[in-house]
Design an enzyme around this catalytic site. Structure first.
Site, short mmCIF file in Angstrom:
data_model
loop_
_atom_site.label_atom_id
_atom_site.label_comp_id
_atom_site.label_asym_id
_atom_site.label_seq_id
_atom_site.Cartn_x
_atom_site.Cartn_y
_atom_site.Cartn_z
N PHE A 147 0.82 -1.22 0.00
CA PHE A 147 0.00 0.00 0.00
C PHE A 147 0.84 1.26 0.00
CE2 PHE A 147 0.95 0.09 4.53
CZ PHE A 147 0.99 1.44 4.80
N LYS A 171 -1.08 -7.21 -9.05
CA LYS A 171 -2.06 -7.32 -7.95
C LYS A 171 -1.67 -6.25 -6.94
CE LYS A 171 -2.96 -8.50 -4.23
NZ LYS A 171 -3.41 -7.45 -3.27
N GLU A 174 -4.91 -3.85 -1.71
CA GLU A 174 -6.36 -3.63 -1.67
C GLU A 174 -6.70 -2.37 -0.88
OE1 GLU A 174 -4.49 -5.94 -0.37
OE2 GLU A 174 -5.58 -7.30 0.97
N SER A 224 5.14 -6.92 3.70
CA SER A 224 5.72 -7.19 5.01
C SER A 224 6.51 -8.50 4.94
CB SER A 224 4.59 -7.31 6.04
OG SER A 224 3.66 -8.27 5.57
N CYS A 279 9.54 1.81 3.42
CA CYS A 279 10.46 0.71 3.77
C CYS A 279 11.87 1.23 3.93
CB CYS A 279 10.41 -0.37 2.71
SG CYS A 279 11.03 0.22 1.14
N GLU A 379 9.07 -3.97 13.14
CA GLU A 379 8.79 -2.87 12.23
C GLU A 379 7.46 -2.26 12.66
OE1 GLU A 379 7.48 -3.83 8.21
OE2 GLU A 379 8.70 -2.19 7.44
P1 NAD Z 1 1.36 -6.53 3.21
O1 NAD Z 1 2.36 -7.59 3.44
O2 NAD Z 1 0.18 -6.43 4.09
O3 NAD Z 1 0.75 -6.66 1.71
C1 NAD Z 1 1.59 -6.63 0.57
C2 NAD Z 1 0.84 -7.26 -0.60
O4 NAD Z 1 0.65 -8.65 -0.32
C3 NAD Z 1 -0.55 -6.68 -0.84
O5 NAD Z 1 -0.79 -6.64 -2.23
C4 NAD Z 1 -1.48 -7.68 -0.16
O6 NAD Z 1 -2.75 -7.75 -0.76
C5 NAD Z 1 -0.74 -8.98 -0.33
N1 NAD Z 1 -0.96 -9.90 0.79
C6 NAD Z 1 -1.32 -9.60 2.06
N2 NAD Z 1 -1.37 -10.70 2.83
C7 NAD Z 1 -1.02 -11.73 2.03
C8 NAD Z 1 -0.86 -13.13 2.24
N3 NAD Z 1 -1.09 -13.67 3.43
N4 NAD Z 1 -0.48 -13.90 1.20
C9 NAD Z 1 -0.26 -13.36 0.00
N5 NAD Z 1 -0.38 -12.02 -0.27
C10 NAD Z 1 -0.76 -11.23 0.73
O7 NAD Z 1 2.17 -5.15 3.16
P2 NAD Z 1 1.61 -3.68 3.20
O8 NAD Z 1 1.07 -3.39 4.55
O9 NAD Z 1 0.73 -3.44 2.02
O10 NAD Z 1 2.94 -2.84 2.95
C11 NAD Z 1 3.80 -2.45 3.96
C12 NAD Z 1 4.93 -3.43 4.12
O11 NAD Z 1 5.66 -3.53 2.89
C13 NAD Z 1 5.95 -2.98 5.15
O12 NAD Z 1 6.36 -4.10 5.87
C14 NAD Z 1 7.07 -2.41 4.31
O13 NAD Z 1 8.34 -2.42 4.94
C15 NAD Z 1 7.04 -3.32 3.14
N6 NAD Z 1 7.69 -2.72 1.99
C16 NAD Z 1 8.90 -3.20 1.65
C17 NAD Z 1 9.58 -2.65 0.58
C18 NAD Z 1 10.92 -3.18 0.18
O14 NAD Z 1 11.36 -2.86 -0.90
N7 NAD Z 1 11.58 -3.98 0.98
C19 NAD Z 1 9.00 -1.60 -0.14
C20 NAD Z 1 7.75 -1.13 0.25
C21 NAD Z 1 7.10 -1.70 1.33
#
Ligand code: NAD
Length: 494
Positions: A147, A171, A174, A224, A279, A379
């Site tokens: 997000f 994808k 959401e 995450s 991140c 985090e």
């Molecule tokens: P999230 O893990 O909740 O979701 C990321 C994506 O995965 C979304 O599209 C979501 O729909 C999908 N998803 C969620 N749960 C899932 C599951 N159980 N199985 C498969 N797919 C699933 O992350 P978020 O809250 O949207 O984003 C923030 C996180 O992303 C933070 O931890 C941040 O550090 C990380 N992030 C990392 C980087 C990097 O380059 N390392 C860059 C941006 C964000």
């Protein structure tokens, strides 16, 4: 408004589950998002498979011409895209524009595809024999994005993947899906064929459906750590090429000789920009010695208290709300924990005034009592800057080394030798020297270490190019030998 999918170039809305989307600044519902089901997943995969053969045959220079038009369209629609991001994510308009620009940098890099796909050629590897390499497309790529960068992270993936000859199914998160839909619409407006870029809305079910489909060749995901790890495991167990990028807790190490006005200013922006939801945010500041603490901490405390909090659309705002109520609850949880364990809350975000609507919480600065504390380990992904003082740089390096995450780190000093030593020794994938958010440019690659990344190849830049292509090496002979003889020995190059 219902936000749906882009399948085979068409906006598509099915009668799946609807999730409400609210503006994080006002708390008001502004749209619903509809989840894709089996029909949509199948349709997207079929359209991608149908688009692939002709696209592979499209010359890189033609691909680049289309992408040049796309880059112009994104630039023309910068204001609109930034408003969408601000309304769904909460970040300020300027911050949103900055993130779109960082996405555009990768588009600009990918326009160089005719040159980027240039490979090597060796004449006379044996008498009259030549060898050369090709970089060919891998097939359908699925991208899963978080997000916090609803335009930038998708733009770090699909333009390069598509320029390399692959169809792409995105994808998005959401929580703020509209930017991805608009990016895909502009993509088609630029003249790209249908089926090359598709957007499907969904959650865990859809991710698992897509990444285990036999027609999908590669998976790039950002989120995450728990999610990044599970996607990595599932995709690799199904034989996919996969790279996933996880969470982070980036440390900034400050030596006593640093320019403290500059350092405080840099750290405040990196810690609280986008309400800490980056991140590459600075989440921990490590001062080396009492002198550094005495010089830096008061400056940070003063600056944190002066941050202007408000709606992302207000040009005066420096920090907007968190993305949703759950994210705010998470921050409150860690602040309560910090208080209970006896950490020092120099600035307590719970006490400062913020707008009453939406998911606002003011910045906090906490000197952590012990590195056993979850406030240091976990985090938080919100506007909380932890502080720890250590005796020397080795102790600072050890602290970062011990941490599970290894995305980025930074050092602030005027001592070149110490900075060089830090950059060589620190266990993170990206390092800043007097640079708080060391996100590499598009022509370098982006990736962390340890629990911040799973896989071998980083995003965008030269490693992104490798990820989206596979190497093939051709050995050829056109001048055939005059005397024939059966050879049963292993051919050598002598
Ligand atoms: P999230 O893990 O909740 O979701 C990321 C994506 O995965 C979304 O599209 C979501 O729909 C999908 N998803 C969620 N749960 C899932 C599951 N159980 N199985 C498969 N797919 C699933 O992350 P978020 O809250 O949207 O984003 C923030 C996180 O992303 C933070 O931890 C941040 O550090 C990380 N992030 C990392 C980087 C990097 O380059 N390392 C860059 C941006 C964000």
């Amino acid at each position: 408004m219902i936000i749906g999918h882009i399948i085979n170039g068409q906006r598509t809305i099915n009668d799946g589950t609807l999730l409400p989307l609210t503006d994080p600044a006002t708390g008001k519902k502004h749209a619903d998002i509809v989840m894709a089901g089996e029909t949509e997943a199948q349709a997207a995969i079929a359209a991608a498979a149908a688009a692939w053969p002709a696209w592979q045959q499209t010359t890189p220079i033609k691909r680049a011409a289309l992408l040049t038009r796309y880059a112009s369209l994104i630039r023309e629609h910068m204001d609109e895209l930034a408003s969408i991001i601000s309304a769904q994510h909460g970040k300020t308009i300027d911050d949103a524009k900055g993130s779109i620009q960082r996405g555009l940098d990768v588009v600009d890099y990918a326009i160089g595809i005719p040159n980027l796909l240039t490979t090597d050629y060796s004449a006379q590897v044996a008498t009259d024999i030549q060898a050369y390499s090709l970089r060919q497309a891998v097939g359908i790529v699925v991208g899963i994005t978080p997000f916090n960068f609803p335009a930038m992270v998708p733009l770090w993936m699909f333009p390069l993947a598509i320029m390399c000859g692959n169809p792409f199914i995105l994808k998005p998160s959401e929580r703020d899906p509209l930017a991805a839909v608009r990016l895909a619409e502009l993509f088609h407006e630029a003249g790209f064929p249908k089926g090359l870029l598709q957007v499907l809305q969904g959650d865990k079910w859809l991710v698992e459906r897509l990444i285990t489909d036999p027609a999908v060749a590669a998976v790039s995901a950002v989120g995450s750590t728990a999610v990044a790890k599970s996607i990595y495991q599932l995709a690799s167990s199904h034989g996919k090429r996969v790279q996933t990028f996880g969470g982070a807790k980036n440390h900034a190490v400050v030596l006593a000789d640093a320019d403290m006005d500059y350092t405080a200013d840099a750290i405040i922006g990196a810690a609280f920009g986008s309400a800490g939801q980056r991140c590459m945010a600075i989440a921990v500041v490590v001062t080396v010695g009492q002198k550094a603490t005495d010089a830096l901490l008061p400056r940070l405390i003063k600056a944190a208290k002066e941050i202007r909090i408000g709606e992302g659309t207000d040009p005066k705002t420096q920090m907007g709300p968190l993305v949703n109520q759950q994210a705010k609850e998470r921050v409150l949880h860690y602040l309560t924990l910090a208080e209970k364990e006896g950490s020092t809350l120099h600035v307590d975000g719970r006490q400062s005034p913020v707008p009453h609507t939406g998911c606002f919480i003011a910045p906090s600065i906490v000197s952590v009592k012990s590195t056993a504390s979850p406030i240091w380990h976990d985090e938080i992904f919100g506007p909380v800057l932890c502080h720890i003082q250590v005796a020397d740089m080795d102790a600072a390096l050890a602290l970062i080394h011990e941490h599970a995450y290894g995305n980025g780190s930074a050092i602030f000093t005027e001592h070149g030798g110490m900075a060089q030593q830090f950059a060589a020794a620190v266990s993170t994938g990206m390092v800043g020297i007097n640079v708080p958010v060391p996100v590499p440019p598009s022509y370098h690659s982006f990736g962390g270490w340890k629990q911040s990344m799973f896989g071998d190849l980083d995003m965008h830049g030269p490693e992104g190019l490798q990820f989206y292509t596979r190497r093939k090496t051709v050995t050829s002979r056109w001048k055939l030998p005059e005397a024939l003889h059966n050879s049963f020995t292993m051919p050598t190059h002598l």
